[in-house]
Every structure is written in C-alpha cells, then in structure tokens.
Write a protein that holds these residues in place. Sequence first.
Motif, short mmCIF file in Angstrom:
data_model
loop_
_atom_site.label_atom_id
_atom_site.label_comp_id
_atom_site.label_asym_id
_atom_site.label_seq_id
_atom_site.Cartn_x
_atom_site.Cartn_y
_atom_site.Cartn_z
N LEU B 216 48.42 38.51 32.56
CA LEU B 216 47.61 39.29 33.49
C LEU B 216 47.26 40.64 32.89
O LEU B 216 46.13 41.13 33.01
N VAL B 217 48.25 41.27 32.20
CA VAL B 217 47.99 42.57 31.58
C VAL B 217 46.88 42.44 30.54
O VAL B 217 45.95 43.26 30.50
N GLY B 272 46.12 37.62 43.94
CA GLY B 272 46.25 38.44 45.13
C GLY B 272 47.69 38.68 45.54
O GLY B 272 48.06 39.74 46.02
N GLU B 273 48.54 37.66 45.31
CA GLU B 273 49.93 37.78 45.74
C GLU B 273 50.74 38.72 44.86
O GLU B 273 51.83 39.14 45.23
N ASP B 277 52.40 44.15 41.58
CA ASP B 277 52.57 44.21 40.13
C ASP B 277 51.37 44.83 39.44
O ASP B 277 51.51 45.68 38.58
N TRP B 278 50.16 44.37 39.81
CA TRP B 278 49.00 44.91 39.09
C TRP B 278 48.52 46.23 39.65
O TRP B 278 47.76 46.94 38.99
N TYR B 322 40.25 49.09 44.72
CA TYR B 322 41.03 47.92 44.34
C TYR B 322 42.51 48.23 44.37
O TYR B 322 43.33 47.38 44.71
N PHE B 323 42.85 49.48 43.98
CA PHE B 323 44.26 49.86 44.01
C PHE B 323 44.81 49.75 45.42
O PHE B 323 45.89 49.19 45.64
#
Lengths: 202, 490
Positions: B216-217, B272-273, B277-278, B322-323
């Motif tokens: 994901l990163v 989304g879940e 984390d992101w 988005y954050f």
Amino acid sequence: MIAEAVFYIFACILIFSSLLVITARNPVHSVLFLILCFFNAAGLFVLLGAEFIGMILAIVYVGAVAVLFLFVVMMLDVDFVGLRKGVMKYVPLGLVVGGLLLAELGFLYFAWAPAEGASLTLAAEPTGLEKSNTHALGSMIYTQYILPFQVSGLVLLVAMIGAITLTLRHRPGVRRQNISKQIKTQPQDAVELVKVETGAGV
Amino acid sequence: MMDMTTIITDLYMARADVFLACAALILLAVGVCLKTRAFHRIAIGGVTALVLTLIMTLQQDNSGDSITLFGDMLVYDRFGVFMKVLVSIGAISAIFMGVRDLGDHVIGKFEYVILILLATLGMNIMISSNNMLSLYMGLELQSLALYILAAFNRNSLTSSEAGLKYFILGALSSGMLLFGISLIYGYTGTTSFPLIADIVLIEQTDMVSMGMLVGLVFILVGLAFKISAVPFHMWTPDVYQGAPSSVTAFFAMAPKMAAMALMARVLFSAFGELHSDWAQIIFAISLASMALGAFAGLVQKNLYRLLAYSSIGHMGYALLGYFVGGFTGVTATLVYLSIYLVMTAGTFAMILSVRNKDNVAATNLNEFAGLSKKSPVVAYGLAIMLFSMAGIPPLAGFFGKLYIFKAVLDGGYYTLAVLGVCASVVASYYYLKLIKIMFFDQPSAHDDYVVAPSRLLRWVGVPSVLFVVTFIFYPDWLVYEATQAALSLR
C-alpha cells in the motif's frame, strides 16, 4: 528424471552465460552470450509447460531485441573500455544496494503469509491442460482481459505518435523519392529525340 | 469466462470511452492527410469529440446505480461521472490554450490535440478503474502522452529537459507503483478492488499482514508522484517551467483530477478498512505539501515555477479531505478540486493572453508590470483569480478552503486546521505580490507585452471569472453533486 536433468543443464548454462554477459571484454561477445541466456530461459519455460511464453521469448528477445543490441554495439562507436573505467569505484555501493535487495527478498520470502481468504488457486499451475497455451491465452486476452489488452495497443500507438512527433523533421533540399511522380513520367518528358545531321554535332 | 454478447454489451455501456478512442484515431488519420491549418481544424474536431464524450458520460448518470464492466475492470458510478466532467473541462480548456499558444507557432503540430485526447482517455480509464490492471493501463496511457507533451517544443532545450526529467522520474514512480501492486497481489491473490476490500475486511479481525502495508505504501508513493505531493514533487517546478505554456496549463488541471480520483478509488474502494493505517501517510504528505507550497513559492521569480508551488500547495489542501475520510471528507475534496480546476483554467487563460511582439507568452513576474494600464480587463480578471486562489471571500476559492477546513474541524483535528490556515496566509503573499506588480509597478522601457482579444479569453477566461465571482450565490448544486459522487464511492 530426464526433465530434472534437462532443467539443471538449462539452468547451469543460463547462469554461466549470464555471468559471461557482464564479464566478457568484447561487447559483441556479451550480446552473443545474452542470446544464449534467452535461449536457455526459453527452454526453462518450455519445461514448465509454458510453451507459448518460451516461443515468444525466442522470437521477440532473440529475434528482435538481441539483434537490435548487436546492431547498436557494432554500428555505434561506443567507448566500452572508457565506460568501464569507473566501475570499481561503485562496487562497494553496488554491493550494499544488492545486499539490501537480497535481504528484502529474503525477508518477504520468510514473512510470506497470504492474507486469510486469499485464493491461492492463482499460483502458476497450468490449468485446463486440454487446451494449448496459445488457445488458452487467446481466449483470456480477447474476453476477460480485453480492456487492458486494447488499452496497451493504444499505449503503443501513443509511443509511435511520440517518436514521430519528436523526431520527424522536414528539411528543405532533401530529395525524397516520389513514387507517383516517377510512375506518371511519360517517355516524351524524359527523352528527347534529336535528328543530328552527319558531322554537325548537337 | 465472458462470452461475446457480454463484451458487446459492455462496449455499448462504455460507449463514451470507446467513442473518445475512435475519435482520437480518426482525427489522427485526418490530421495526417490535412496539408494546411491542420492544428486549428483538428483542434475544432478535438473539442467537438470531448464535448460529445461529455454528453455521453452525463447520459450514463441517469441510471443512478454503479455498474461494473469487462469483468470488474471498470466501474461506472456518479463519482466517475463527476471526475470525468472535471477532466474533460480541463482537456477542453487545454485545447483552447494550445490554439492560442501553439496554433500559429512552428512547433504547433496537430498531434498536440491527439495526445490530449488520448491522455484524457487514459484519465477516464483511471477514474473508472476497479482493478489494479486497468488502473495501471490507464495511468500509463495518460503518462506516456504527458511525457511527449512536456517535450513537445523540441527546439527548446528546457522543454526537452522537462520531458526527459518527467519521463525518467515518471518511469521510476510507475516502477514503485507496480512493485506495490505485485506485493498486494502476492498477499491477497487478486487485483480487483472489491475482492481486495473483502480480504482486507477479513484481515481486520487480527493484524494486517506486513506485505500488504508495504504494498500500500508503494502504491501511495506512485500516486503521490502523479499529484506532485511533497516529498515527490521535485519534478514539478522544472516541468512547469520547461514545458510549453499550454501544456503546463494542462498538467496543472486534468492529470491532478485523474490522479486524485484514482487515489480515492484505491484508498476508499480497496483499502477503506485500513483508514487508520494510511491516514498517517496522507497526513504527512498533505501537511508537507501545504508548507512547501506556501514557503517555496515566496522566492520564485518565474511565474510557472510559482504556479507549480501553488499547485503543490493546493494538492495538500485537497488531500486533507481524504485524510479526514468518510463522505464529508471526500465531498470537501471534490468541491475543492472543482474550484481549483476552474481557478487554474482562468489563471492560465489570462496569463497566456499576455504576449510580446514575437507572440511569446510572458514568463517572469516583472513582465506583468503595469498590466492594469495596458489591459485593465485582463488585469482585473487575473486579480480576481489570484484573490480566489489565495482564498479571499467572497470568491470561490474561499469556499473551497472553507469546506475542507470544516471537514477537518468536524473530524476533530483542530491543530491541523490551524496549520492549514497558517500555510494559506503565507501563500497569499505571493498571489498578492503578483497583483501588486500588475497594478502598482512601472513597466520597464523595452517592455512590449500586450493583450490581444482571443477565443481563449472569451471561452475560458470569462466563464471562469463568472464562476468564481458568482459561486457565492449558488454553491448548493456543486456541493449536492459532490455529495452524491462521494456517496457512490463505497
């Protein structure tokens, strides 16, 4: 048993020739060893039952890419000895980066635990053996993966447009072949018959 | 396995994109055959094709539900329609700018329009992508066209440098993205967003696997490069400065919209879940972008470098939505992006109209000195755009920031909101500086920059000014559409 023996033969020649690609002094020899590499890799694919990829590797990489390399190496006056001069300076850095990559791969390999619920049936196992590779690939590419396949065609078109736009120039004074003009030429336009009197000259 | 009827139905459902692809190919063939004024004629064809595509896209909106096509490669929903409208507006304005900027120039080749059409097609695929494969193919189609556009002026050294730099760094970011995708595929066994979301949901019960996070990163790094968020912004000022001005305008508008849409798809549809984390990553790049956009812009003398830092800052604000996440956050980002698009189109329309006797657009800030006397209309128009970018009420830019900060405050991140407002105050310095130069500085003696009326001003400049000024009277429809779009994004 025979398959294993063949695998080890292909694999050993592959590693040996890939080492020679980077150590050979003569760049033409390097390219020739690269071709040998491709052939052995193609052999490995055939052993795996992926004969289509093996053939593509032989046709595209050996037939086109490697020959292109060979042309570049032989036609362009690249100073390969000069290129190699500074190599030793970067060996420590290269080793560090290579070691890091190796460690990362090892880490991922040992920590590799697929997510719960991930379907692992997607592993590289030839299913549907009743069809040939080519048949199976074709029926996937033109049905399930038609969108990425067509879009990749457009990507190649964009590359072509780019290459032409950025490099084609119409210089004045260049004599290009104009085929329609050539064909349309009549004998009377090109040849003139002159009746010359004897002894008079033209 | 899909059969022939499914494919034909899907092609019909995706008719807007299929039409755009066919139009680009036909225009390419026509352009090659045209001998004279190819650029202008193909530009007319290009704008027509984009408008027709837009109409077809809007027609799809009537059904309301989201549909997936080609297996699960594409998804058509209201979010996609919203973003495609933005991208098309950006592309149409870019063609108008190209006609003004390159149309009569020796480098004005009709391929400019074809490449913009194909880039738009790539962006439409990015916006609708529902699978890592279609994501990557759309992204590459878009990026490859953009690399060529950046190097379009091959007689100029800076343009070639911009193209090369953009190409190498873009290839690097694509590599990162692919590495991330391969990790995700390795850990989930699928490339489809809904299936990834299902697996992430199961994973949620215990720890998320390390490989998935690393993947994901890497995907976020690749996407952050495309929207030029700090610390992946290095290419932006050089490319904005080096590329032909109309291409810079295109870069500032459409690709940002598409990459932000793509980011929303990846972050909300697939992961989304994993919001907790992101969110930290988005937090960091958003804060860094706002700060760098504000401070690095202060010292710029070249207008395009300044606009590059301005766009970096704006992307920072947009990322705040988005954050925060949830549909309030996404709505705020969509509203912000729409207003940013119109402001950018208007600003570039004004800037590209200021030209000297050799028909070269002004590039340095001091070349705008005394513009208010030479051409008051353009000076006031540009001033309105800059005030709006700075976020001064009652212009549209203020409302964009208002919705973003309201979403941030609703999420309870008070410090972040204060920091964002501070960055906005710092950034307003350089917008106001340009206004000061236009209205109060004396032009130098050998300055011959003038403004001639053009289609660009009439069709892009005037509507943008009208939108920015009158937004205060009817903000509801845009917010309503953005809310609907955000709701359709699962």
